[in-house]
Design an enzyme around this catalytic site. Structure first.
Site, PDB file in Angstrom:
ATOM      1  N   ARG A  60       0.791  -1.246   0.000  1.00  0.00           N
ATOM      2  CA  ARG A  60       0.000   0.000   0.000  1.00  0.00           C
ATOM      3  C   ARG A  60       0.822   1.294   0.000  1.00  0.00           C
ATOM      4  NH1 ARG A  60      -4.100  -2.654  -2.025  1.00  0.00           N
ATOM      5  NH2 ARG A  60      -5.519  -3.652  -0.540  1.00  0.00           N
ATOM      6  N   ASP A 303      -1.772 -12.761  -1.724  1.00  0.00           N
ATOM      7  CA  ASP A 303      -2.610 -11.629  -2.130  1.00  0.00           C
ATOM      8  C   ASP A 303      -3.024 -10.840  -0.899  1.00  0.00           C
ATOM      9  OD1 ASP A 303      -3.987  -9.791  -3.639  1.00  0.00           O
ATOM     10  OD2 ASP A 303      -5.635 -11.116  -4.192  1.00  0.00           O
TER      11      ASP A 303
END
Length: 428
Positions: A60, A303
């Site tokens: 992120r 993931d």
């Protein structure tokens, strides 16, 4: 340089042995080892694996530090037994230039908890219209070799062909998020009986399978490397199996949640179960487990997709898609693959360390537990059973589908080049 003696560890699940670490390397593997002044870790029959490698992580940063940062994400990785992770490109700004991938790479070096290998975007801004600076990212300090628009599909066949042609020049690989966008408009969960009963927009298996079918043919035509992200259906398994039988250079990954959970969980309307691609049927889960066991699916990838509480603590339709996974991945694989007899621990090392390191070109990772090799290791208490408590996660986000669920196994130690990042279950 410090010495560490791991005593009585089941190396790759085999007979107990001692492993001596000297500095950054494994100095010896055998029985009855000793070393003056060494720190002794009593393994007591725990399983010793090479450090895990995750080919599919969302850190992120930059841009969504409210969800995760490189530091918190790599701390979560170390807690889960990982010594290297590949960071996806869907950041803000997108990792589509040498400057951004080098920023992520440097943040990883500063964190010190695991190696961070940035994945470069295939197209500028993930918009699918123009190739990103693939060569410049490869030539940068980050040495990018994996490229993906993950989160979005490279749905333009011409762009996909050009990307495959470009990365072939330096041995790179394109990792495709297989999702035909026009077939999944408004989709909320797997298309089938359950979606019809719940009145939620269906996400058909063919949306994934049609892209994989196209892309393996493109990879064959170009003679380049293709990697399929988060494969989730029985049909996708058959396409990859067919492609491999033709000698096409394709690899594929499966996520832990697709090995354990099914679309039935969506009946709770708990957004923790909302993910892309969606949870599928029990038949799909069985096919994925069997394909991972027989090698049709090459690796397990997490993931890991962290989201802040407000993006998940809402009604299903408005919730973000994704789950955190770094800290629970090995436990889910133990439950679904090892305790079912489908894989032994040596095969787990192959699917979660050796092969992902090879696909991504993670030098120094995915190496044998042998003298002279880098001391990237993880020690697992496979006898442990405990409930998942997200409050104890090292990740900044808590969006796990396993809260309160009992899972087996616990990583107790992780070493990155001989330096402990996790000791007795606690981050150093």
């Amino acid at each position: 340089m410090s010495k560490i003696l791991i005593r009585g560890a089941k190396v790759l699940g085999g007979e107990p042995q001692d492993v001596l670490i000297d500095g950054e390397l494994i100095a010896a593997v055998g029985t009855g080892l000793s070393a003056e002044g060494a720190e002794v870790v009593e393994a007591d029959g725990k399983v010793l694996l090479p450090g895990l490698v995750d080919l599919h992580t969302h850190l992120r940063e930059p841009g969504r530090e409210d969800s995760e940062t490189v530091l918190t994400g790599t701390r979560a990785a170390a807690s889960g037994g990982f010594t290297a992770v590949f960071a996806m490109a869907n950041t803000f700004p997108v990792a589509d230039t040498a400057g951004v991938v080098e920023q992520v790479w440097r943040l990883g070096k500063e964190s010190g908890y695991c190696d961070v290998r940035p994945i470069g975007a295939v197209t500028v801004g993930l918009e699918g219209k123009k190739l990103a600076e693939l060569g410049a990212m490869h030539d940068s300090a980050a040495q990018v070799s994996v490229f993906s628009d993950d989160g979005k599909c490279v749905d333009d066949a011409v762009i996909m062909r050009r990307a495959l042609e470009y990365v072939k020049a330096f041995g790179g690989v394109v990792a495709q998020h297989a999702q035909e966008p026009r077939l999944t408009e408004g989709a909320q969960m797997n298309e089938g009986v359950v979606s019809a009963e719940l009145g939620l927009g269906g996400w058909p298996a063919v949306a994934e399978e049609s892209i994989i079918a196209r892309d393996v043919l493109l990879a064959e035509h170009v003679g380049s490397r293709l990697h399929v992200c988060h494969l989730s259906t029985a049909g996708s398994v058959e396409i990859v199996r067919w492609a491999k039988s033709r000698g096409i250079d394709v690899t594929a990954e499966v996520c832990p949640h697709h090995l354990l959970l099914t679309e039935e969980m969506v009946r709770t309307y708990n957004p923790a179960y909302k993910v892309n691609p969606p949870l599928r049927t029990e038949r799909d889960v069985r096919a994925l487990r069997e394909a991972l066991a027989d090698g049709t699916i090459d690796i397990v990838a997490t993931d890991h997709a962290p989201h802040p509480q407000e993006d998940k603590d809402c009604e299903w339709a408005a919730a973000a898609m994704g789950m955190v996974g770094l800290e629970t991945a090995l436990s889910v694989v133990q439950e679904t693959m090892v305790e079912t007899g489908l894989l032994d621990w040596a095969a787990v090392a192959d699917r979660m360390s050796f092969t992902p390191a090879r696909i991504g070109g993670a030098t120094g990772h995915g190496r044998p537990v042998a003298a002279g090799e880098p001391a990237n290791l993880t020690l697992v208490d496979t006898a442990y059973r405990g409930q998942v408590d997200p409050a104890r996660f090292a990740s900044r986000s808590r969006n796990t589908p396993y809260e309160g669920r009992e899972l087996p196994g616990r990583v107790t130690h992780t070493w990155l080049r001989g330096k402990a990042t996790l000791m007795d279950g606690k981050l150093t």
